[in-house]
Structures are given as C-alpha cells and as structure tokens.
Design an enzyme around this catalytic site. Structure first.
Site, PDB file in Angstrom:
ATOM      1  N   GLY A 253      32.022  41.292  45.350  1.00  0.00           N
ATOM      2  CA  GLY A 253      32.949  40.987  44.267  1.00  0.00           C
ATOM      3  C   GLY A 253      33.560  42.252  43.712  1.00  0.00           C
ATOM      4  O   GLY A 253      33.372  43.355  44.246  1.00  0.00           O
ATOM      5  N   HIS A 254      34.299  42.096  42.613  1.00  0.00           N
ATOM      6  CA  HIS A 254      35.023  43.212  42.001  1.00  0.00           C
ATOM      7  C   HIS A 254      34.459  43.594  40.640  1.00  0.00           C
ATOM      8  O   HIS A 254      35.145  44.216  39.833  1.00  0.00           O
ATOM      9  CB  HIS A 254      36.515  42.870  41.875  1.00  0.00           C
ATOM     10  CG  HIS A 254      37.215  42.692  43.190  1.00  0.00           C
ATOM     11  ND1 HIS A 254      38.566  42.464  43.287  1.00  0.00           N
ATOM     12  CD2 HIS A 254      36.751  42.702  44.470  1.00  0.00           C
ATOM     13  CE1 HIS A 254      38.910  42.340  44.564  1.00  0.00           C
ATOM     14  NE2 HIS A 254      37.818  42.477  45.297  1.00  0.00           N
ATOM     15  N   GLY A 255      33.232  43.159  40.357  1.00  0.00           N
ATOM     16  CA  GLY A 255      32.577  43.579  39.131  1.00  0.00           C
ATOM     17  C   GLY A 255      32.764  42.620  37.969  1.00  0.00           C
ATOM     18  O   GLY A 255      33.282  41.520  38.117  1.00  0.00           O
TER      19      GLY A 255
END
Length: 409
Positions: A253-255
């Site tokens: 994911g992107h955080g």
C-alpha cells in the site's frame, strides 16, 4: 397455637419468596427480550446463496422491514455466496440495527452493472453495526485494467465496495473486504464510528484501491486492522477531526496518509489525528502528508501525531509532500496554500528502501511549522549508503535518537 402462627408465618415467607422469584423472572425475561434482536434472514425474503441469483430485491426488502422494526433488529446473511447488484440501505431506522454477514457478498464483475460509485451504501443511520465472519468481494480484477486514473483525473469512477454517508454512533467489526474495484470502505460525514478487527485485501498493483477513505468526519477509531492494497491503506481527507488509529498493519500500500488536500475550494481543516502502534511492511510510503502544489483551498493541517511506528523495507518512510502531482506534468500556478503545523513524529524505527528516509518538502509560501522529530531510527536497506534526511521550508525541532541526522534547524 404457637405452631399455627409458625405455620402461617412459613407460608407467608414461602409466598413472599415465590412472588419475588416471579418478579425477578419477569424482569429477566423482559430484559432478555429487550436485548435480543429480531432477526430478518434474507433467505426468508427469497435470497439464494448460489453465487448467481441477483439478490438485490430480497436484501432491500429485508432491510426495509428490519429498519422499520420498533426495537433492535438484525439483517442476517447466512453462509453461502450471495450475488448482489448495486444497493443502498437508507435510514433513519426505528431502533438499533445490525447487518450480520456470515456468507460472501459478491459484486457484479462488470462495473457498469452496479450503476453507482458505491456498490453497497448505508445512509442516514444511527447505531448501525456491520459484523460477522463474512466477506465482501468486489470482483475488481476485471475492472482494474480499465482504470486510467493514475494517468489523468477525467477517468470514469469505479465502484467502491461499501460506503457510509451520515452514519453515526456505529461500527464495523470482523468483516473482510477484498478486491474492490476502487476503494474498499468510504466514509463521508460520519461521527463516532469504530472500525476494528477488519481485514482489507487487494493486490499491490491494483489501482486506486484505497483501504479506507474518510472525509468530513469526527471521532473515528480504527484499530486491530490489517490492510494490504494498491493505494493508501488509510486516506484522511478534508474536514476530519479527532481520529485515533492504532494497531494497524499496512502493506502492500501507500501508507496512512493525511491528504491529498488542496484540490477543491470546499475543503476544510484537518485536526487532531493520531496514528500509533502500527507496522508498515513493503509499502511505497508510510507516514505521509500530501497537498497539491497549486492548491485551490487555504486550510490547515494541525495536531497530527505518528507515534510508535515500525517500518519494514518501506520506500519512503516519512514524507511531507507539498508539491503533490499525481498526474504529471502539472501546471505550476503557485505554491501550496495548505498550512502544515503542529506535527509530532515520535519513536519511528526500522528500514528504508531508499536513501532519503525522511523527506520534508514544504510550501515556500506557507512553510511547515512546529514539526517535532523525536527518536527516529531509520536505516537504509537500499543502495547509496547511509540514510539521509531532506528538509525544505520547515521550522521545527529534533531530539533523542536521530538516524538519519536531522535536517531541521
């Protein structure tokens, strides 16, 4: 004579005990009937868990009866695979209501068959519980190749798995959401909402499949939840206040991001967000604040805390990006007007895949201020030597362990 009075006294005592017992029994039964919800099984309304029958009408009718019931009610989805078209469950309801999923809800594989930006939507409800051991399957694989939103912002919207609009004092627990066409859970204008023990999964390369997206909401708690997806694990958007996010595992994911913000004039401040005791594994980013470079709004992001965070091979562990441009090249019409202030980054450790482990790139017109770095220990697992930090237009302080060395004055 004495024995006569004694016998009468014993009879009175026994009768008294019987009366007390019956009273307590009545209270117990009444109390029990008041707390046990009335069950509305979707199969009683004609639903079939065969994976192909469209159960939209059966689910809608079960919801209408449960919502109108004057007491606690439960819409029950038993084991089986229940194909379901786009559906909206509306309140207000007459009492507390739960949506109990033990089976699998299966979305149409063709996004056009949903005819909405959200597959399953709940609106205008108080005291809603979504729970059970079931799965919400968005069948996104067929739609992902048609998603071009990473190229431009004029792309057609794909359906999110589940949405909540104007839903208060409610919760989601134990549910699994997988393979959404777009975001998994979307929250708009909710208050006092609890998300716990939820699992969210989609491949790391699935586009725009944010785990949780939230806007204009308050008093939200997200805990003990695993999110692995192709975009932000959690995206905290405009107008949010008082969030407590903890014991979350994110990856891929992107955080957990505050933003992006600055694209719309209607945006509101974001304040009082805490992310703690969480782990990021193999993500693109982790601790992230992002605002559009040429922002349309002038708002503030403040009182943000990321604390007790572990990084495991994260590409960009800590990043404030006030030159956000997801569809390059972007026309530069000025600096971001979003004020980022009062941000605490404390006890963050682990490994980075890039040399720049701490990247604080703030607006020249509205420099970040009151940024605190406390006990940061991030080592570079990638090429280029020891980890470094980069600061632009930032005012703040650093103390405690500081790896890489702080770039704050």
């Amino acid at each position: 004579m004495a024995s006569f009075y004694l016998e009468n006294m014993m009879v009175c005592i026994i009768l008294g005990f019987k009366a007390l017992y019956m009273s307590l029994l009545f209270v117990a039964v009444t109390s029990s009937s008041a707390t046990i919800p009335k069950v509305f099984d979707v199969q009683s309304y004609g639903a079939k868990g065969d994976g192909k029958t469209d159960n939209t009408n059966a689910f809608t009718n079960a919801w209408k009866d449960a919502c109108a019931y004057n007491g606690r009610s439960r819409v029950y989805i038993p084991r089986g695979t229940f194909y379901l078209g786009g559906v909206t469950f509306k309140g207000p309801c007459s009492g507390k209501i739960s949506f109990f999923i033990d089976g699998t809800l299966l979305a149409p594989s063709n996004n056009d068959d949903i005819k909405s930006d959200t597959w399953i939507s709940f609106q205008y409800i108080d005291y809603l519980t979504i729970t059970g051991s079931g799965i919400i399957d968005g069948q996104g694989k067929e739609s992902w190749p048609h998603d071009e939103c990473y190229k431009h912002d004029k792309c057609p919207l794909l359906a999110m798995n589940m949405g909540f609009d104007f839903v208060n004092n409610s919760r989601i627990k134990w549910i699994t959401s997988r393979n959404s066409k777009a975001g998994h859970f979307n929250f708009f204008n909710v208050d006092h909402f609890n998300v716990t023990d939820v699992t969210i999964t989609a491949p790391g390369d699935s586009p725009n499949t944010d785990g949780i997206k939230i806007a204009f909401s308050s008093n939200v708690q997200i805990s003990n939840t695993h999110i692995g997806t192709g975009d932000d694990c959690i995206a905290i958007l405009s107008g949010n206040t008082n969030f407590d996010i903890y014991n979350v595992t994110c990856g891929p994911g992107h955080g957990i991001s505050v933003g992006s913000l600055g694209k719309s004039k209607e945006e509101k401040n974001v304040e009082g967000i805490t992310v703690r005791d969480s782990v990021f594994t193999g993500t693109i980013a982790a601790v992230r604040i992002k605002t559009w470079e040429s922002s349309a709004s002038t708002i503030a992001i403040s009182k943000i805390v990321y604390e007790n965070i572990q990084m495991v091979d994260v590409e960009s562990p800590i990043i404030i990006d006030q030159t956000y441009c997801p569809f390059p090249p972007c026309e530069k019409a000025g600096d971001s007007h979003i004020q980022v202030q009062d941000v605490t980054l404390k006890n963050i450790w682990g490994t980075s895949r890039s040399k720049v482990a701490v990247n604080l790139e703030c607006s020249k017109s509205f420099p970040c201020k009151d940024i605190q770095l406390i006990d940061i220990n991030l080592k570079n697992n990638g090429p280029g030597g020891p980890a470094t930090a980069l600061c632009e237009n930032v005012k703040g302080s650093a103390r405690g362990t500081m790896v890489p060395p702080s770039c704050l004055n």
